[in-house]
Write a protein that holds these residues in place. Structure first.
Motif, PDB file in Angstrom:
ATOM      1  N   GLU A   1       0.830  -1.211   0.000  1.00  0.00           N
ATOM      2  CA  GLU A   1       0.000   0.000   0.000  1.00  0.00           C
ATOM      3  C   GLU A   1       0.861   1.257   0.000  1.00  0.00           C
ATOM      4  O   GLU A   1       0.585   2.210  -0.732  1.00  0.00           O
ATOM      5  N   PHE A   2       1.928   1.236   0.807  1.00  0.00           N
ATOM      6  CA  PHE A   2       2.800   2.414   0.828  1.00  0.00           C
ATOM      7  C   PHE A   2       3.550   2.566  -0.492  1.00  0.00           C
ATOM      8  O   PHE A   2       3.689   3.678  -0.997  1.00  0.00           O
ATOM      9  N   LEU A   3       4.059   1.477  -1.041  1.00  0.00           N
ATOM     10  CA  LEU A   3       4.792   1.564  -2.309  1.00  0.00           C
ATOM     11  C   LEU A   3       3.900   2.135  -3.408  1.00  0.00           C
ATOM     12  O   LEU A   3       4.346   2.967  -4.203  1.00  0.00           O
ATOM     13  N   GLN A   4       2.636   1.731  -3.440  1.00  0.00           N
ATOM     14  CA  GLN A   4       1.701   2.285  -4.427  1.00  0.00           C
ATOM     15  C   GLN A   4       1.401   3.750  -4.134  1.00  0.00           C
ATOM     16  O   GLN A   4       1.294   4.573  -5.052  1.00  0.00           O
ATOM     17  N   PHE A   5       1.271   4.094  -2.866  1.00  0.00           N
ATOM     18  CA  PHE A   5       1.050   5.490  -2.472  1.00  0.00           C
ATOM     19  C   PHE A   5       2.221   6.358  -2.923  1.00  0.00           C
ATOM     20  O   PHE A   5       2.031   7.425  -3.516  1.00  0.00           O
ATOM     21  N   SER A   6       3.445   5.904  -2.657  1.00  0.00           N
ATOM     22  CA  SER A   6       4.623   6.654  -3.052  1.00  0.00           C
ATOM     23  C   SER A   6       4.674   6.818  -4.575  1.00  0.00           C
ATOM     24  O   SER A   6       4.973   7.899  -5.083  1.00  0.00           O
ATOM     25  N   LEU A   7       4.364   5.747  -5.290  1.00  0.00           N
ATOM     26  CA  LEU A   7       4.328   5.808  -6.753  1.00  0.00           C
ATOM     27  C   LEU A   7       3.309   6.846  -7.218  1.00  0.00           C
ATOM     28  O   LEU A   7       3.584   7.638  -8.120  1.00  0.00           O
ATOM     29  N   SER A   8       2.154   6.883  -6.576  1.00  0.00           N
ATOM     30  CA  SER A   8       1.105   7.840  -6.963  1.00  0.00           C
ATOM     31  C   SER A   8       1.528   9.279  -6.693  1.00  0.00           C
ATOM     32  O   SER A   8       0.967  10.211  -7.268  1.00  0.00           O
ATOM     33  N   ARG A   9       2.522   9.458  -5.829  1.00  0.00           N
ATOM     34  CA  ARG A   9       3.043  10.794  -5.520  1.00  0.00           C
ATOM     35  C   ARG A   9       4.291  11.122  -6.342  1.00  0.00           C
ATOM     36  O   ARG A   9       4.956  12.114  -6.090  1.00  0.00           O
ATOM     37  N   GLY A  10       4.621  10.254  -7.305  1.00  0.00           N
ATOM     38  CA  GLY A  10       5.733  10.535  -8.201  1.00  0.00           C
ATOM     39  C   GLY A  10       7.075   9.979  -7.766  1.00  0.00           C
ATOM     40  O   GLY A  10       8.095  10.284  -8.382  1.00  0.00           O
ATOM     41  N   ASN A  11       7.089   9.159  -6.715  1.00  0.00           N
ATOM     42  CA  ASN A  11       8.349   8.566  -6.265  1.00  0.00           C
ATOM     43  C   ASN A  11       8.255   7.055  -6.426  1.00  0.00           C
ATOM     44  O   ASN A  11       7.744   6.362  -5.544  1.00  0.00           O
ATOM     45  N   ASP A  12       8.761   6.559  -7.544  1.00  0.00           N
ATOM     46  CA  ASP A  12       8.713   5.138  -7.864  1.00  0.00           C
ATOM     47  C   ASP A  12       9.849   4.410  -7.162  1.00  0.00           C
ATOM     48  O   ASP A  12      11.003   4.501  -7.558  1.00  0.00           O
ATOM     49  N   LEU A  13       9.489   3.692  -6.103  1.00  0.00           N
ATOM     50  CA  LEU A  13      10.474   2.902  -5.366  1.00  0.00           C
ATOM     51  C   LEU A  13      10.449   1.440  -5.792  1.00  0.00           C
ATOM     52  O   LEU A  13      11.201   0.633  -5.251  1.00  0.00           O
ATOM     53  N   ILE A  14       9.604   1.097  -6.741  1.00  0.00           N
ATOM     54  CA  ILE A  14       9.380  -0.292  -7.149  1.00  0.00           C
ATOM     55  C   ILE A  14      10.257  -0.694  -8.338  1.00  0.00           C
ATOM     56  O   ILE A  14      10.849  -1.775  -8.350  1.00  0.00           O
ATOM     57  N   THR A  15      10.344   0.163  -9.330  1.00  0.00           N
ATOM     58  CA  THR A  15      11.034  -0.159 -10.580  1.00  0.00           C
ATOM     59  C   THR A  15      12.550  -0.193 -10.396  1.00  0.00           C
ATOM     60  O   THR A  15      13.128   0.780  -9.901  1.00  0.00           O
ATOM     61  N   PRO A  16      13.189  -1.292 -10.782  1.00  0.00           N
ATOM     62  CA  PRO A  16      14.660  -1.337 -10.709  1.00  0.00           C
ATOM     63  C   PRO A  16      15.285  -0.239 -11.577  1.00  0.00           C
ATOM     64  O   PRO A  16      14.788   0.059 -12.667  1.00  0.00           O
ATOM     65  N   ARG A  17      16.355   0.363 -11.079  1.00  0.00           N
ATOM     66  CA  ARG A  17      17.112   1.369 -11.816  1.00  0.00           C
ATOM     67  C   ARG A  17      18.581   0.981 -11.744  1.00  0.00           C
ATOM     68  O   ARG A  17      19.338   1.491 -10.923  1.00  0.00           O
ATOM     69  N   PRO A  18      19.004   0.001 -12.598  1.00  0.00           N
ATOM     70  CA  PRO A  18      20.379  -0.503 -12.525  1.00  0.00           C
ATOM     71  C   PRO A  18      21.442   0.590 -12.664  1.00  0.00           C
ATOM     72  O   PRO A  18      22.524   0.473 -12.088  1.00  0.00           O
ATOM     73  N   GLU A  19      21.124   1.652 -13.398  1.00  0.00           N
ATOM     74  CA  GLU A  19      22.111   2.727 -13.575  1.00  0.00           C
ATOM     75  C   GLU A  19      22.436   3.419 -12.255  1.00  0.00           C
ATOM     76  O   GLU A  19      23.469   4.069 -12.122  1.00  0.00           O
ATOM     77  N   TYR A  20      21.555   3.274 -11.262  1.00  0.00           N
ATOM     78  CA  TYR A  20      21.804   3.821  -9.921  1.00  0.00           C
ATOM     79  C   TYR A  20      22.066   2.713  -8.906  1.00  0.00           C
ATOM     80  O   TYR A  20      22.027   2.948  -7.699  1.00  0.00           O
ATOM     81  N   ARG A  21      22.289   1.511  -9.413  1.00  0.00           N
ATOM     82  CA  ARG A  21      22.488   0.330  -8.561  1.00  0.00           C
ATOM     83  C   ARG A  21      21.319   0.171  -7.582  1.00  0.00           C
ATOM     84  O   ARG A  21      21.489  -0.111  -6.407  1.00  0.00           O
ATOM     85  N   PHE A  22      20.108   0.358  -8.126  1.00  0.00           N
ATOM     86  CA  PHE A  22      18.875   0.254  -7.334  1.00  0.00           C
ATOM     87  C   PHE A  22      18.032  -0.880  -7.901  1.00  0.00           C
ATOM     88  O   PHE A  22      17.600  -0.825  -9.052  1.00  0.00           O
ATOM     89  N   ALA A  23      17.817  -1.904  -7.088  1.00  0.00           N
ATOM     90  CA  ALA A  23      17.116  -3.106  -7.550  1.00  0.00           C
ATOM     91  C   ALA A  23      15.600  -2.990  -7.472  1.00  0.00           C
ATOM     92  O   ALA A  23      14.890  -3.874  -7.945  1.00  0.00           O
ATOM     93  N   GLY A  24      15.095  -1.910  -6.905  1.00  0.00           N
ATOM     94  CA  GLY A  24      13.660  -1.781  -6.685  1.00  0.00           C
ATOM     95  C   GLY A  24      13.294  -2.411  -5.342  1.00  0.00           C
ATOM     96  O   GLY A  24      13.966  -3.328  -4.876  1.00  0.00           O
ATOM     97  N   LEU A  25      12.257  -1.888  -4.739  1.00  0.00           N
ATOM     98  CA  LEU A  25      11.868  -2.351  -3.412  1.00  0.00           C
ATOM     99  C   LEU A  25      10.591  -3.170  -3.473  1.00  0.00           C
ATOM    100  O   LEU A  25       9.771  -2.997  -4.370  1.00  0.00           O
ATOM    101  N   ARG A  26      10.446  -4.070  -2.474  1.00  0.00           N
ATOM    102  CA  ARG A  26       9.277  -4.948  -2.389  1.00  0.00           C
ATOM    103  C   ARG A  26       8.689  -4.852  -0.987  1.00  0.00           C
ATOM    104  O   ARG A  26       9.397  -4.489  -0.034  1.00  0.00           O
ATOM    105  N   PRO A  27       7.433  -5.224  -0.844  1.00  0.00           N
ATOM    106  CA  PRO A  27       6.856  -5.265   0.502  1.00  0.00           C
ATOM    107  C   PRO A  27       7.723  -6.130   1.418  1.00  0.00           C
ATOM    108  O   PRO A  27       8.225  -7.169   1.014  1.00  0.00           O
ATOM    109  N   GLY A  28       7.914  -5.649   2.637  1.00  0.00           N
ATOM    110  CA  GLY A  28       8.750  -6.350   3.612  1.00  0.00           C
ATOM    111  C   GLY A  28      10.158  -5.808   3.703  1.00  0.00           C
ATOM    112  O   GLY A  28      10.828  -6.001   4.716  1.00  0.00           O
TER     113      GLY A  28
END
Length: 123
Positions: free
Chosen positions: A49-76
């Protein structure tokens, strides 16, 4: 002499997460300093629920961004969140659970200890 960072309970700050590696400094802790304009100080266990909320506010914490060494976040996952984003989610009834021992005392500049404690039930 450097004094250790303190958490909202007044004790030494405990690491939030090494996997995924979190924190403004990517040191596993919710440490901060003046140039951390987002104040990434609240250690939370993320929910879908929080990850979707953050995405709806323009902060995508879910999608991997390998160029920033960011694998994306999951519940838990544990993650150092921006204090104002957590407060926004709290006000919307969607705040993820907080890990008090790993939440920097600077969080108290934005939210109350009572608000944090009310969300600290699940670890």
């Amino acid at each position: 002499m450097n004094t250790p960072a303190l958490n909202v309970l007044g004790t030494p700050l405990v690491p939030c997460s090494y996997d995924p590696l979190t924190g403004y400094f990517r040191d596993g802790c919710c440490n901060t300093r003046a140039d951390d304009t987002g104040s990434h100080v609240i250690c939370a266990r993320l929910t879908s629920e929080f990850l979707q909320f953050s995405l709806s506010r323009g902060n995508d914490l879910i999608t991997p961004r390998p160029e920033y060494r960011f694998a994306g976040l999951r519940p838990g996952d544990r993650w150092c969140l921006c204090a104002m984003r957590w407060k926004e989610a709290f006000d919307a009834g969607l705040a993820p659970p907080v890990v008090l021992e790993s939440t920097h005392r600077r969080a108290l500049d934005f939210v109350s200890l009572e608000q944090l404690q009310s969300s600290a039930g699940t670890k």
